[in-house]
Design a protein around this motif. Structure first.
Motif, short mmCIF file in Angstrom:
data_model
loop_
_atom_site.label_atom_id
_atom_site.label_comp_id
_atom_site.label_asym_id
_atom_site.label_seq_id
_atom_site.Cartn_x
_atom_site.Cartn_y
_atom_site.Cartn_z
N ALA A 31 44.86 39.41 49.81
CA ALA A 31 44.82 38.01 49.36
C ALA A 31 45.55 37.04 50.43
N SER A 40 42.61 34.71 50.88
CA SER A 40 41.02 35.06 50.52
C SER A 40 41.17 35.23 49.12
N SER A 41 40.07 34.70 48.61
CA SER A 41 39.61 34.38 47.21
C SER A 41 38.38 35.63 46.85
N HIS A 43 36.03 34.10 43.99
CA HIS A 43 35.46 33.24 42.95
C HIS A 43 34.53 33.77 42.20
N TYR A 86 43.69 40.08 38.18
CA TYR A 86 43.10 38.97 39.06
C TYR A 86 44.04 39.09 40.49
N SER A 92 49.27 39.34 46.41
CA SER A 92 48.36 38.55 45.83
C SER A 92 48.96 37.00 45.46
N ARG A 95 49.40 33.81 47.58
CA ARG A 95 47.86 33.03 47.75
C ARG A 95 48.06 31.80 46.77
N TYR A 96 48.69 31.84 45.82
CA TYR A 96 48.96 30.72 44.96
C TYR A 96 50.05 29.67 45.24
N ALA A 102 43.94 27.29 46.50
CA ALA A 102 44.17 28.27 45.68
C ALA A 102 44.93 27.78 44.29
N ARG A 132 38.51 30.60 39.61
CA ARG A 132 38.79 30.56 40.90
C ARG A 132 40.20 31.34 41.10
N GLY A 135 41.76 36.93 43.42
CA GLY A 135 42.17 37.15 45.08
C GLY A 135 40.96 38.41 45.70
#
Length: 232
Positions: A31, A40-41, A43, A86, A92, A95-96, A102, A132, A135
């Motif tokens: 992620a 990297s996601s 969606h 998720y 992971s 990423r947020y 993100a 969305r 990840g």
């Protein structure tokens, strides 16, 4: 069909890894593989059709239906309890990051890429919700199942969504678990996760993720050596 799409995602990742290895490279689906850059996601664009193939998110006149809003309401209500699906690894949650493309919450908006749930511009037949949150490291079968389960619960319970976000969604409160520990703990005490995904699955998934996390905790990171070794 969600199973067919999950098959395609799984086969693509497997093929990409194999082809990369043949060229002396690694195809990376973490992620957040590189700090300071976007992650990297995966969606998920989802709509629901009836037996006649009609998109139930749109009324006959082309306007959004009640089912469309109930689906979003379900995603908003239950996604926090399913966050571990998720975002299944410690990496992971790196990423947020606000402003990184993100999401940091389950707000929704029309064509708004700063919200966790985006409604793309489309005609009535293609009206959909883009989740969305997942990840690239998420299991596609589980991520799609979790998103559909939350949305369909919203349909059956006729849940109402919040007001759509206009402007910068990152200015809204962070309403999702921010770490692996927090997501694991929230799913463990959730009364919704077993109902939506099955009690035996949730129990097994939590056990596997706890074991993986124990392995992570047994590793001493480069950061610890770099920053703590000369200071403590």
């Amino acid at each position: 069909d969600p199973v067919a799409v999950a098959d395609q995602a799984f086969l693509f990742k497997t093929a990409a890894r194999e082809i990369a290895l043949q060229h002396g490279l690694n195809a990376v689906f973490m992620a957040k593989p590189v700090g300071g850059q976007a992650g990297s996601s995966m969606h998920l664009h989802q709509s629901v059709v009836d037996a006649q193939g009609r998109n139930v998110f749109s009324n006959a006149d082309g306007s959004p239906s009640d089912s469309f809003f109930h689906f979003i309401g379900g995603l908003q209500a239950y996604t926090p309890d399913l966050m571990l699906v998720y975002a299944p690894t410690v990496n992971s949650y790196r990423r947020y990051v606000a402003g990184s493309q993100a999401p940091t919450n389950v707000q929704w908006g029309y064509d708004n890429r700063t919200a966790g749930l985006r409604v793309p511009v489309s005609g009535p037949a293609a009206r959909r919700v883009e989740n969305r949150l997942a990840g690239a490291d998420a299991n596609p079968y589980l991520a799609m199942a979790a998103s559909l389960a939350a949305g369909l619960a919203g349909l059956s319970e006729r849940l109402a969504p919040a007001v759509p976000v206009e402007g910068n969604g990152y200015h809204q409160a962070r309403d999702l678990p921010r770490t692996f520990d927090a997501a694991h703990a929230q799913m463990a005490v959730s009364g919704h996760a077993p109902r939506l995904l099955g009690a035996r699955f949730v129990q097994g998934f939590l056990a596997v993720k706890a074991l993986e996390h124990d392995h992570y905790l047994a590793e001493i990171s480069a950061w610890e050596r770099r920053y703590l070794l000369p200071q403590v």
